[in-house]
Design a protein around this motif. Sequence first.
Motif, PDB file in Angstrom:
ATOM      1  N   GLN A 187       8.328  -2.581 -59.730  1.00  0.00           N
ATOM      2  CA  GLN A 187       8.657  -1.677 -58.704  1.00  0.00           C
ATOM      3  C   GLN A 187       7.670  -1.036 -57.771  1.00  0.00           C
ATOM      4  O   GLN A 187       6.665  -0.917 -58.179  1.00  0.00           O
ATOM      5  CB  GLN A 187       9.609  -0.541 -59.293  1.00  0.00           C
ATOM      6  CG  GLN A 187      10.143   0.376 -58.509  1.00  0.00           C
ATOM      7  CD  GLN A 187      11.382  -0.034 -57.825  1.00  0.00           C
ATOM      8  OE1 GLN A 187      12.069  -1.036 -58.229  1.00  0.00           O
ATOM      9  NE2 GLN A 187      11.723   0.666 -56.743  1.00  0.00           N
ATOM     10  N   VAL A 188       7.941  -0.929 -56.686  1.00  0.00           N
ATOM     11  CA  VAL A 188       6.988  -0.555 -55.661  1.00  0.00           C
ATOM     12  C   VAL A 188       7.114   0.752 -55.380  1.00  0.00           C
ATOM     13  O   VAL A 188       8.268   1.119 -55.101  1.00  0.00           O
ATOM     14  CB  VAL A 188       6.530  -1.377 -54.504  1.00  0.00           C
ATOM     15  CG1 VAL A 188       5.852  -0.889 -53.397  1.00  0.00           C
ATOM     16  CG2 VAL A 188       6.269  -2.910 -54.846  1.00  0.00           C
ATOM     17  N   HIS A 189       6.259   1.577 -55.275  1.00  0.00           N
ATOM     18  CA  HIS A 189       6.469   3.000 -54.955  1.00  0.00           C
ATOM     19  C   HIS A 189       5.242   3.430 -54.000  1.00  0.00           C
ATOM     20  O   HIS A 189       4.359   3.338 -53.999  1.00  0.00           O
ATOM     21  CB  HIS A 189       6.172   4.028 -56.322  1.00  0.00           C
ATOM     22  CG  HIS A 189       6.552   5.357 -56.067  1.00  0.00           C
ATOM     23  ND1 HIS A 189       7.834   5.754 -55.666  1.00  0.00           N
ATOM     24  CD2 HIS A 189       5.971   6.655 -56.423  1.00  0.00           C
ATOM     25  CE1 HIS A 189       7.961   6.995 -55.589  1.00  0.00           C
ATOM     26  NE2 HIS A 189       6.742   7.635 -55.991  1.00  0.00           N
ATOM     27  N   LEU A 190       6.026   4.039 -52.825  1.00  0.00           N
ATOM     28  CA  LEU A 190       4.910   4.301 -51.538  1.00  0.00           C
ATOM     29  C   LEU A 190       5.003   5.788 -51.578  1.00  0.00           C
ATOM     30  O   LEU A 190       6.373   6.542 -51.356  1.00  0.00           O
ATOM     31  CB  LEU A 190       5.206   3.508 -50.569  1.00  0.00           C
ATOM     32  CG  LEU A 190       5.179   2.183 -50.397  1.00  0.00           C
ATOM     33  CD1 LEU A 190       5.942   1.627 -49.079  1.00  0.00           C
ATOM     34  CD2 LEU A 190       3.885   1.463 -50.886  1.00  0.00           C
ATOM     35  N   VAL A 191       3.992   6.617 -51.286  1.00  0.00           N
ATOM     36  CA  VAL A 191       3.914   8.085 -51.238  1.00  0.00           C
ATOM     37  C   VAL A 191       3.102   8.405 -50.034  1.00  0.00           C
ATOM     38  O   VAL A 191       1.656   8.167 -50.178  1.00  0.00           O
ATOM     39  CB  VAL A 191       3.446   8.755 -52.314  1.00  0.00           C
ATOM     40  CG1 VAL A 191       3.612  10.540 -52.072  1.00  0.00           C
ATOM     41  CG2 VAL A 191       4.417   8.504 -53.514  1.00  0.00           C
ATOM     42  N   GLU A 192       3.554   8.737 -48.984  1.00  0.00           N
ATOM     43  CA  GLU A 192       2.741   9.395 -47.835  1.00  0.00           C
ATOM     44  C   GLU A 192       2.435  10.576 -47.819  1.00  0.00           C
ATOM     45  O   GLU A 192       2.958  11.517 -48.409  1.00  0.00           O
ATOM     46  CB  GLU A 192       3.902   9.148 -46.509  1.00  0.00           C
ATOM     47  CG  GLU A 192       4.293   7.870 -46.361  1.00  0.00           C
ATOM     48  CD  GLU A 192       5.756   7.790 -46.670  1.00  0.00           C
ATOM     49  OE1 GLU A 192       6.397   6.727 -46.271  1.00  0.00           O
ATOM     50  OE2 GLU A 192       6.082   8.356 -47.678  1.00  0.00           O
ATOM     51  N   SER A 193       1.232  10.977 -47.271  1.00  0.00           N
ATOM     52  CA  SER A 193       0.774  12.396 -47.091  1.00  0.00           C
ATOM     53  C   SER A 193      -0.134  12.578 -45.885  1.00  0.00           C
ATOM     54  O   SER A 193      -0.461  11.578 -45.390  1.00  0.00           O
ATOM     55  CB  SER A 193      -0.113  12.710 -48.502  1.00  0.00           C
ATOM     56  OG  SER A 193      -1.156  12.013 -48.571  1.00  0.00           O
ATOM     57  N   GLY A 194      -0.463  13.848 -45.630  1.00  0.00           N
ATOM     58  CA  GLY A 194      -1.245  14.178 -44.339  1.00  0.00           C
ATOM     59  C   GLY A 194      -0.617  14.562 -43.122  1.00  0.00           C
ATOM     60  O   GLY A 194      -1.212  14.940 -42.200  1.00  0.00           O
ATOM     61  N   GLY A 195       0.849  14.651 -43.210  1.00  0.00           N
ATOM     62  CA  GLY A 195       1.607  15.003 -41.995  1.00  0.00           C
ATOM     63  C   GLY A 195       1.109  16.584 -41.975  1.00  0.00           C
ATOM     64  O   GLY A 195       0.671  17.295 -42.555  1.00  0.00           O
ATOM     65  N   GLY A 196       1.671  17.185 -40.897  1.00  0.00           N
ATOM     66  CA  GLY A 196       1.767  18.408 -40.608  1.00  0.00           C
ATOM     67  C   GLY A 196       1.673  18.689 -38.919  1.00  0.00           C
ATOM     68  O   GLY A 196       2.042  18.016 -38.218  1.00  0.00           O
ATOM     69  N   SER A 197       1.258  20.086 -38.574  1.00  0.00           N
ATOM     70  CA  SER A 197       1.359  20.336 -37.207  1.00  0.00           C
ATOM     71  C   SER A 197      -0.061  20.257 -36.717  1.00  0.00           C
ATOM     72  O   SER A 197      -0.919  20.541 -37.357  1.00  0.00           O
ATOM     73  CB  SER A 197       1.900  21.960 -37.070  1.00  0.00           C
ATOM     74  OG  SER A 197       3.243  21.774 -37.516  1.00  0.00           O
TER      75      SER A 197
END
Length: 124
Positions: free
Chosen positions: A1-11
Amino acid sequence: QVHLVESGGGSVQAGGSRRLSCAASGAFHRRICMAWFRQAPGKKREGVASVNFDDEPTYANSVVGRFTISREKADNTLYLQMSSLKPGDTAMYYCAEDREYCTGGLTEPEYEYWGQGTQVTVSS
């Protein structure tokens, strides 16, 4: 099972920069291509940038010269460095992974695995 987690977004203000990260976990696979997509409100999801098995990048015309995609294979992390941001870059940004054909393109059907997305909002 592959799990992808994004981060770094914002205004961010127009003209500014932002770096997105995507942490990928899953069983070892010899050929993995990865990409960033985005979806603005009321619009279809579109490919932004991708890397093929050899880490050769492909970019959408709208981000050429402003965005840089990179991958750290050692810890299976994908990055998107965004600069000279415009209000038109406002969207939910998604990380995607292709373990089947690994062509490194920018179309949704190529990718089997998707993250939940991280929101980027660019104000003028």
